[in-house]
Write a protein that holds these residues in place. Structure first.
Motif, mmCIF file in Angstrom:
data_model
loop_
_atom_site.group_PDB
_atom_site.id
_atom_site.type_symbol
_atom_site.label_atom_id
_atom_site.label_comp_id
_atom_site.label_asym_id
_atom_site.label_seq_id
_atom_site.Cartn_x
_atom_site.Cartn_y
_atom_site.Cartn_z
ATOM 1 N N HIS A 263 0.834 -1.211 0.000
ATOM 2 C CA HIS A 263 0.000 0.000 0.000
ATOM 3 C C HIS A 263 0.871 1.264 0.000
ATOM 4 O O HIS A 263 0.581 2.230 0.695
ATOM 5 C CB HIS A 263 -0.943 0.005 1.204
ATOM 6 N N ASN B 130 -0.751 -3.176 -5.810
ATOM 7 C CA ASN B 130 -1.527 -2.721 -4.657
ATOM 8 C C ASN B 130 -0.858 -1.521 -3.983
ATOM 9 O O ASN B 130 -0.729 -1.470 -2.766
ATOM 10 C CB ASN B 130 -1.721 -3.865 -3.649
ATOM 11 N N HIS C 192 -0.271 3.051 -4.636
ATOM 12 C CA HIS C 192 -1.032 4.214 -5.110
ATOM 13 C C HIS C 192 -0.059 5.253 -5.641
ATOM 14 O O HIS C 192 0.965 5.542 -5.021
ATOM 15 C CB HIS C 192 -1.872 4.809 -3.986
ATOM 16 N N ASP D 185 -3.600 -3.607 -9.538
ATOM 17 C CA ASP D 185 -4.468 -3.127 -8.458
ATOM 18 C C ASP D 185 -3.927 -1.852 -7.807
ATOM 19 O O ASP D 185 -3.796 -1.761 -6.593
ATOM 20 C CB ASP D 185 -4.636 -4.231 -7.400
ATOM 21 N N CYS D 186 -3.606 -0.869 -8.616
ATOM 22 C CA CYS D 186 -3.081 0.411 -8.120
ATOM 23 C C CYS D 186 -4.053 1.565 -8.364
ATOM 24 O O CYS D 186 -3.690 2.724 -8.153
ATOM 25 C CB CYS D 186 -1.733 0.720 -8.775
ATOM 26 N N GLY D 187 -5.259 1.283 -8.809
ATOM 27 C CA GLY D 187 -6.242 2.333 -9.026
ATOM 28 C C GLY D 187 -5.912 3.262 -10.177
ATOM 29 O O GLY D 187 -6.413 4.388 -10.238
ATOM 30 N N LYS E 38 -6.053 5.124 -13.574
ATOM 31 C CA LYS E 38 -7.090 5.451 -14.547
ATOM 32 C C LYS E 38 -6.502 5.803 -15.907
ATOM 33 O O LYS E 38 -7.052 5.423 -16.935
ATOM 34 C CB LYS E 38 -7.944 6.612 -14.035
ATOM 35 N N ASN F 263 -6.917 -2.600 -12.605
ATOM 36 C CA ASN F 263 -6.853 -1.151 -12.467
ATOM 37 C C ASN F 263 -8.142 -0.549 -13.026
ATOM 38 O O ASN F 263 -9.146 -1.252 -13.179
ATOM 39 C CB ASN F 263 -5.613 -0.597 -13.180
ATOM 40 N N LYS F 264 -8.120 0.748 -13.337
ATOM 41 C CA LYS F 264 -9.303 1.428 -13.859
ATOM 42 C C LYS F 264 -8.994 2.091 -15.195
ATOM 43 O O LYS F 264 -9.540 3.137 -15.525
ATOM 44 C CB LYS F 264 -9.794 2.466 -12.855
ATOM 45 N N ASN G 37 -9.970 -4.279 -16.261
ATOM 46 C CA ASN G 37 -9.864 -2.836 -16.327
ATOM 47 C C ASN G 37 -11.186 -2.269 -16.855
ATOM 48 O O ASN G 37 -12.227 -2.932 -16.752
ATOM 49 C CB ASN G 37 -8.674 -2.424 -17.194
#
Length: 739
Positions: free
Chosen positions: A310, A334, A336, A361-363, A365, A386-387, A410
């Motif tokens: 994290h 995981n 950010h 899984d780091c968010g 975009k 991810n997104k 994604n």
């Protein structure tokens, strides 16, 4: 070789079929026969005697006898891991003189005396055994010492004693196992490092899950020399270690360090470079508290695992990996990335030797185009979970060596031509599953690629892995079932339609803006006129019956003016009913409740403002509550009366805002004419109007002549009269602030 395998398989199949037992997996590995059996409920029979590797992991054997093993004269490796063995016959392995590796782990129900006798007997007969696994055997401290003495007769290279209750290790207890290269003591708390004296050849030591609070110091205090001069791999995972050692631990050959699942607080260059200078592989997974600085890692690192930590990677720490020019593998899953994607676009620069990169899984975009520009030797890139909603055509153009690309789970709706086509020369596997695809003509290139791709498309055969989520007619249709062709997409494309629509909207918006600007003053006049009429109609037709015409908010210093002048004029003469807290509030009731009740029960709120009022917290509270009422009901509920000039230092921002937004009345102490005008305007402000103020009528009196009409009423006036009153109020405010 193939013919031999065929005859062996045929022989085994016939034998097993004739004996009605379950078949085992038989294969050849490096020229010798390998047998794997799973979930057998007894020792398998009918196996060929030339088996060299026999794996019975998970079978239910209960008993193991010499008759079971005697025919396997060439056996070199035997695994009986977790086979529920209760009894081993003494001499079971006497005929297996070629045995080199024996795994009896996870059989804790063997009788304690049999454990010692069996292992000691094996140490005398099977002298070629080099690898022995006795993990999870329920070996107590007393039996452990006896077994260890027997093992001293063997030349073991690997020994696993993990998860046994062997207690605290005595000094020099492994001192005679000088041939050991690999020792595993996970979950055997507590640990005494002096037990490893004389293990000068030991290369791998596993001390995971031993509740270690500090990094072990392997320096012999008596000789001031290292206890493990040959150690290259150290496992300290899932302990409670909080930091790296502050002084050298004499592990000059240590190349692999596993600190996964500890409680690391920080990693500094002093700890890595000075104490552990030769570490090349470092695992820090699931350490969720530690901090990193710009020079935390040893420049010699070639593999770094920071998964599930994290971590917060910001623009301030963008150079954290800059010195790792030899790095081959990196995982920051995981984590950010802060800084509106600037950090992600910069943090991997200079890592020219990187071959494996995992950023799951780091968010994320959006990915900046320059993120992977220096990774020319990258072979594997994972961006799962991810997104990411789009891929730039130039994002992967510098990845000339990429073989595996993972982008599942994604938010990709579109894969444009060029985004991955530049990789087709080297790409072997691509995973784009579980994305919400928009199956229109923009996806046509990818649909063709999906149907006829010469590379492996991961999860392609899984139902639901590649589906359309739009348009509605193709909702949840598999990509393989979408029959879209070039002919279907030759009509006007969606992009062209959108361009025309956007252009039309822009032209209309520009024309409307010009018209609004040209007639802005007329529109403003009309707006205020309509707003005034609406408020008047609301006040005339208001069906709410208020208990008071006005709630008077004042400071105690002004009570004489209120009682001697305000109340007689408004109550006795004008027949208005006022709420005054000194007279009308209920005794014993909470002050806040009294304030709210008074505001709710009154049609107007009359603020008697003085310097004492301006510095009073309670007066400001009452004013604030009244202002909220004004905003909620969209009506003129406030009436401001200034008893004196307010000093600049006493005017708060809230009071100043109210004076700027609303006209107010000023009390003149020595001017009888001004006082008469003051009371007239105040009565009109507090009384409830019935006629249209816009047209100059009122329930109380008509305007007698033009001069009187020119005096702008305080509240509820027409737009023109309000402008005059605003000018009057602003002039007064200028006089007040000039003091």
């Amino acid at each position: 070789m193939a013919l031999d395998t065929f005859f062996i398989r045929a022989f085994v199949s016939v034998a097993l079929a004739s004996m009605a037992i379950c078949t085992c997996n038989i294969s050849r590995k490096e020229g010798h026969l390998v047998v794997k059996c799973r979930k057998e409920r007894h020792f398998p029979i009918g196996l060929p005697p030339e088996v060299k590797d026999l794996d019975l992991k998970g079978c239910i054997l209960q008993d193991l006898s010499r008759s079971d093993m005697s025919k396997f004269k060439q056996l070199r490796s035997f695994i009986a891991n977790g086979c529920h063995i209760r009894r081993i016959e003494l001499g079971t392995f006497d005929d297996n003189l070629e045995l080199e590796s024996l795994d009896l782990s996870r059989n804790p129900d063997i009788e304690a005396s049999l454990k010692v006798k069996t292992i000691c007997h094996i140490s005398q007969v099977n002298i070629r055994i080099k690898v022995l696994n006795l993990a999870v055997m329920n070996i107590g401290s007393a039996k452990f010492i006896l077994i260890l003495r027997c093992l001293e007769k063997m030349k073991l290279s690997a020994l696993d004693l993990s998860s046994n209750k062997i207690g605290r290790l005595k000094d020099h207890i492994f001192g005679r196992l000088t041939s050991l290269l690999d020792l595993r003591l996970a979950n055997t708390y507590p640990v005494n490092v002096r037990a490893f004296t004389n293990l000068t050849l030991l290369q791998t030591l596993r001390l995971g899950n031993n509740e270690l609070m500090d990094f072990p110091n392997f320096v012999d205090k008596e000789t001031n020399k290292t206890l493990l001069p040959s150690l290259t791999a150290l496992y300290l995972d899932y302990n409670r270690i909080r930091s790296l050692p502050g002084e050298p631990v004499d592990l000059e050959r240590l190349e692999f360090l596993n600190l996964r699942g500890n409680q690391m607080i920080n990693i500094t260059s002093a700890g890595m470079v000075k104490v552990l200078p030769s570490v090349k592989t470092l695992f820090l997974n699931t350490n969720t508290r530690f901090r990193l600085d710009q020079s935390s890692f040893n420049p010699n690192l070639i593999r770094l695992e920071l998964r599930d930590c994290h971590g917060e990677y910001s623009w301030e720490t963008r150079n954290i990996f800059r010195g790792l020019k030899n790095m081959v593998g990196l995982s920051v899953s995981n984590s950010h990335f802060n800084g509106k994607n600037k950090t992600l676009g910069y943090i991997f620069k200079g890592m020219t030797k990187l071959s494996y990169l995992t950023v799951d899984d780091c968010g994320i975009k959006e990915i900046p185009d320059e993120s992977f520009r220096d990774l020319v030797y990258l072979k594997l890139l994972s961006l799962n979970h991810n997104k990411i909603s789009s891929l730039s055509p130039v994002l992967f153009k510098d990845l000339r060596s990429l073989e595996k690309l993972y982008l599942n789970y994604n938010r990709l709706t579109l894969i444009r031509d060029g985004s991955i086509s530049s990789l087709l020369g080297t790409l072997q596997i691509v995973d784009l599953s579980y994305n919400p695809y928009a199956c229109d003509c923009n996806l046509l290139w990818f649909l063709k690629f999906y149907r006829k791709a010469e590379i492996v498309i991961a999860n392609k055969n899984y139902k639901g892995a590649y589906m359309c989520l739009s348009p509605r007619e193709l909702f949840k249709v598999e990509l393989s079932s979408v029959n879209m062709t070039d002919a279907d997409c030759r009509h006007l494309s969606l992009g062209t339609k959108l361009g025309i629509s956007l252009s039309s909207v822009l032209v209309v918006t520009a024309c409307f803006t010009l018209l609004v600007y040209r007639f802005r003053w007329y529109m403003s006049y009309a707006y205020f006129l309509l707003r005034a009429k609406r408020r008047e109609a609301r006040e005339r037709n208001d069906g709410i019956e208020y208990a008071y015409d006005a709630f008077v908010v004042y400071n105690r210093n002004d009570v004489i003016w209120v009682k001697d002048k305000l109340l007689p004029v408004l109550e006795d003469t004008a027949r208005l009913k006022l709420c005054v807290h000194d007279r009308d509030w209920l005794c014993g009731r909470d002050v806040m409740d009294n304030i709210v009740q008074s505001i709710e029960s009154s049609r107007k709120v009359l603020l008697v403002v003085s310097n004492a009022f301006a510095i009073s917290q309670w007066c400001h509270l009452e004013m604030t509550l009244a202002q909220h009422r004004l905003q909620e009901e969209d009506r003129n509920a406030l009436v401001l009366v200034l008893l004196e000039r307010i000093e600049r230092k006493n005017i708060t921002p809230r009071l100043l805002l109210q004076m700027r937004r609303q006209t107010y009345l000023e009390w003149t102490e020595d001017d009888p004419t001004g006082q008469r005008l003051f009371w007239k305007k105040l009565r009109r402000a507090v009384q409830k109007p019935v006629g249209s103020i816009i047209h100059g009528s009122s329930v109380h009196q008509q305007a007698p002549h033009i001069a009187e009409d020119s005096i702008a009423p305080l509240l509820g006036s027409s737009t023109v009269e309000a402008e005059l009153a605003t000018c009057e109020g602003n002039a007064s405010e200028a006089n007040i602030l000039s003091e």
